[in-house]
Design an enzyme around this catalytic site. Structure first.
Site, mmCIF file in Angstrom:
data_model
loop_
_atom_site.group_PDB
_atom_site.id
_atom_site.type_symbol
_atom_site.label_atom_id
_atom_site.label_comp_id
_atom_site.label_asym_id
_atom_site.label_seq_id
_atom_site.Cartn_x
_atom_site.Cartn_y
_atom_site.Cartn_z
ATOM 1 N N ASN A 9 0.836 -1.196 0.000
ATOM 2 C CA ASN A 9 0.000 0.000 0.000
ATOM 3 C C ASN A 9 0.884 1.264 0.000
ATOM 4 O O ASN A 9 1.486 1.602 1.012
ATOM 5 C CB ASN A 9 -0.866 -0.076 1.274
ATOM 6 C CG ASN A 9 -1.770 1.124 1.444
ATOM 7 O OD1 ASN A 9 -1.608 2.129 0.747
ATOM 8 N ND2 ASN A 9 -2.709 1.012 2.358
ATOM 9 N N ASP A 70 0.922 -4.836 11.826
ATOM 10 C CA ASP A 70 -0.426 -5.385 11.756
ATOM 11 C C ASP A 70 -1.239 -4.613 12.771
ATOM 12 O O ASP A 70 -0.746 -4.286 13.854
ATOM 13 C CB ASP A 70 -0.433 -6.886 12.068
ATOM 14 C CG ASP A 70 -1.744 -7.542 11.634
ATOM 15 O OD1 ASP A 70 -2.430 -6.999 10.732
ATOM 16 O OD2 ASP A 70 -2.095 -8.601 12.188
ATOM 17 N N PHE A 155 -10.506 5.771 6.242
ATOM 18 C CA PHE A 155 -10.626 4.454 5.621
ATOM 19 C C PHE A 155 -10.954 3.453 6.733
ATOM 20 O O PHE A 155 -11.029 3.828 7.910
ATOM 21 C CB PHE A 155 -9.319 4.077 4.906
ATOM 22 C CG PHE A 155 -8.191 3.782 5.859
ATOM 23 C CD1 PHE A 155 -7.470 4.807 6.437
ATOM 24 C CD2 PHE A 155 -7.866 2.476 6.205
ATOM 25 C CE1 PHE A 155 -6.444 4.546 7.338
ATOM 26 C CE2 PHE A 155 -6.842 2.196 7.106
ATOM 27 C CZ PHE A 155 -6.135 3.234 7.665
ATOM 28 N N GLY A 156 -11.158 2.209 6.351
ATOM 29 C CA GLY A 156 -11.377 1.163 7.341
ATOM 30 C C GLY A 156 -12.510 1.510 8.313
ATOM 31 O O GLY A 156 -13.618 1.841 7.890
ATOM 32 N N TYR A 157 -12.198 1.477 9.613
ATOM 33 C CA TYR A 157 -13.214 1.741 10.635
ATOM 34 C C TYR A 157 -13.216 3.199 11.107
ATOM 35 O O TYR A 157 -13.863 3.534 12.101
ATOM 36 C CB TYR A 157 -12.988 0.809 11.837
ATOM 37 C CG TYR A 157 -13.170 -0.652 11.497
ATOM 38 C CD1 TYR A 157 -14.432 -1.236 11.503
ATOM 39 C CD2 TYR A 157 -12.079 -1.451 11.150
ATOM 40 C CE1 TYR A 157 -14.591 -2.584 11.185
ATOM 41 C CE2 TYR A 157 -12.229 -2.790 10.825
ATOM 42 C CZ TYR A 157 -13.494 -3.342 10.847
ATOM 43 O OH TYR A 157 -13.660 -4.675 10.515
ATOM 44 N N LYS A 178 -3.801 12.805 13.043
ATOM 45 C CA LYS A 178 -4.078 11.373 13.241
ATOM 46 C C LYS A 178 -2.774 10.607 13.442
ATOM 47 O O LYS A 178 -2.672 9.752 14.318
ATOM 48 C CB LYS A 178 -4.874 10.799 12.060
ATOM 49 C CG LYS A 178 -5.282 9.367 12.311
ATOM 50 C CD LYS A 178 -6.021 8.696 11.185
ATOM 51 C CE LYS A 178 -6.075 7.197 11.450
ATOM 52 N NZ LYS A 178 -6.513 6.400 10.312
ATOM 53 N N ARG A 184 -0.946 3.522 14.898
ATOM 54 C CA ARG A 184 0.202 3.352 14.014
ATOM 55 C C ARG A 184 1.252 4.435 14.282
ATOM 56 O O ARG A 184 2.447 4.169 14.306
ATOM 57 C CB ARG A 184 -0.242 3.388 12.549
ATOM 58 C CG ARG A 184 0.701 2.674 11.616
ATOM 59 C CD ARG A 184 0.130 2.381 10.232
ATOM 60 N NE ARG A 184 -1.114 3.034 9.937
ATOM 61 C CZ ARG A 184 -2.307 2.449 10.001
ATOM 62 N NH1 ARG A 184 -2.397 1.189 10.356
ATOM 63 N NH2 ARG A 184 -3.402 3.114 9.743
HETATM 64 P P1 ITT Z 1 -1.329 -4.258 4.732
HETATM 65 O O1 ITT Z 1 -1.555 -4.195 3.265
HETATM 66 O O2 ITT Z 1 -0.214 -3.355 5.164
HETATM 67 O O3 ITT Z 1 -1.176 -5.667 5.276
HETATM 68 P P2 ITT Z 1 -3.944 -4.245 6.049
HETATM 69 O O4 ITT Z 1 -5.121 -3.968 5.187
HETATM 70 O O5 ITT Z 1 -3.755 -5.643 6.564
HETATM 71 O O6 ITT Z 1 -2.638 -3.619 5.387
HETATM 72 P P3 ITT Z 1 -3.736 -3.309 8.806
HETATM 73 O O7 ITT Z 1 -3.152 -4.591 9.234
HETATM 74 O O8 ITT Z 1 -2.964 -2.073 9.106
HETATM 75 O O9 ITT Z 1 -4.115 -3.258 7.256
HETATM 76 O O10 ITT Z 1 -5.164 -3.143 9.459
HETATM 77 C C1 ITT Z 1 -6.122 -4.189 9.499
HETATM 78 C C2 ITT Z 1 -7.504 -3.603 9.339
HETATM 79 O O11 ITT Z 1 -7.787 -2.762 10.480
HETATM 80 C C3 ITT Z 1 -7.650 -2.714 8.108
HETATM 81 O O12 ITT Z 1 -8.175 -3.415 7.027
HETATM 82 C C4 ITT Z 1 -8.621 -1.647 8.576
HETATM 83 O O13 ITT Z 1 -9.927 -2.073 8.341
HETATM 84 C C5 ITT Z 1 -8.427 -1.569 10.084
HETATM 85 N N1 ITT Z 1 -7.594 -0.407 10.412
HETATM 86 C C6 ITT Z 1 -6.269 -0.401 10.718
HETATM 87 N N2 ITT Z 1 -5.827 0.833 10.956
HETATM 88 C C7 ITT Z 1 -6.889 1.654 10.805
HETATM 89 C C8 ITT Z 1 -7.083 3.041 10.913
HETATM 90 O O14 ITT Z 1 -6.084 3.872 11.213
HETATM 91 N N3 ITT Z 1 -8.307 3.541 10.672
HETATM 92 C C9 ITT Z 1 -9.319 2.720 10.353
HETATM 93 N N4 ITT Z 1 -9.232 1.404 10.219
HETATM 94 C C10 ITT Z 1 -8.027 0.858 10.447
#
Ligand code: ITT
Length: 202
Positions: A9, A70, A155-157, A178, A184
């Site tokens: 990424n 992770d 993104f994500g949550y 952030k 992170r």
């Molecule tokens: P890699 O390609 O680097 O493996 P990943 O998608 O596995 O990335 P992470 O291990 O960092 O991503 O995070 C796992 C999940 O947790 C990710 O898919 C998000 O849904 C959520 N997440 C992690 N950090 C977040 C953040 O800062 N804000 C929102 N959601 C987060």
């Protein structure tokens, strides 16, 4: 010094460039060194295990010092779920929007003061020449909102997680801020002295 950020990424590589700006290192992503197609399965049951697996595999494959992370969202009312399974919570075919909706529905009956949660991030750094491994952790406490508010750029949550001390969710908080308070960002801050030590050993 050169450091491999073991992620496909490019956004994450840029984030680490900012977070590790105090170190005299040049960062590379997997794509920069032709390992963009190499996938290491996250088969661990903890963040620590997955971060270590990735850092060691990519360090071995590249011959470079490799940093892998992770992270996951741990919700107290759900006994720590989605946790290490955050990226695939509810199944592989769900979108992130589906996953956020699933989480909110599971917490529907849970009152505001019982919605505590935290993001955790574990960073592992592996040195392929001597097998040295260093781990760092960052935590960001907060709670899960009553509803999604996706007005920001997260993104994500992000759109359902409100960090402690803030009124708005993560998606409304500017990236630099952030990075300062996030799981992170905190893990990266903790990793700086470990990286310095590791680089002195090369
Ligand atoms: P890699 O390609 O680097 O493996 P990943 O998608 O596995 O990335 P992470 O291990 O960092 O991503 O995070 C796992 C999940 O947790 C990710 O898919 C998000 O849904 C959520 N997440 C992690 N950090 C977040 C953040 O800062 N804000 C929102 N959601 C987060």
């Amino acid at each position: 010094m050169e450091l491999l950020i073991a992620t496909g990424n490019p956004g994450k590589v840029r984030e680490y460039e900012e977070m590790l700006a105090t170190l005299p290192v040049k960062l590379f992503g997997l794509r920069d060194i032709g390992l963009g197609d190499m996938d290491v399965e996250e088969t661990g049951t903890t963040l620590e295990e997955n971060a270590r697996l990735k850092a060691q595999a990519y360090a071995q494959a590249s011959g470079m010092i490799a940093l892998a992370d992770d992270s996951g969202l741990f919700v107290d009312a759900l006994d720590g779920a989605p946790g290490v399974y955050s990226a695939r919570y509810g199944g592989y075919d769900l979108t992130m929007a589906d996953r956020r909706a699933l989480l909110l529905s599971q917490l529907q009956a849970i009152s505001v003061d019982a919605r505590s949660a935290r993001f955790r991030c574990v960073i592992a750094v592996a040195n392929p020449t001597n097998g040295e491994l260093q781990m760092a952790e960052g935590v960001c406490e907060g709670h899960i909102a009553q509803e999604e508010d996706n007005g920001g750029a997260g993104f994500g949550y992000d759109a359902i997680f409100i960090p402690a001390g803030y009124a708005q969710n993560f998606s409304h908080i500017p990236p630099a801020e952030k990075n300062r308070i996030s799981h992170r960002g905190r893990a990266a801050q903790a990793a700086v002295p470990l990286l310095q030590k590791l680089m002195n050993h090369t």
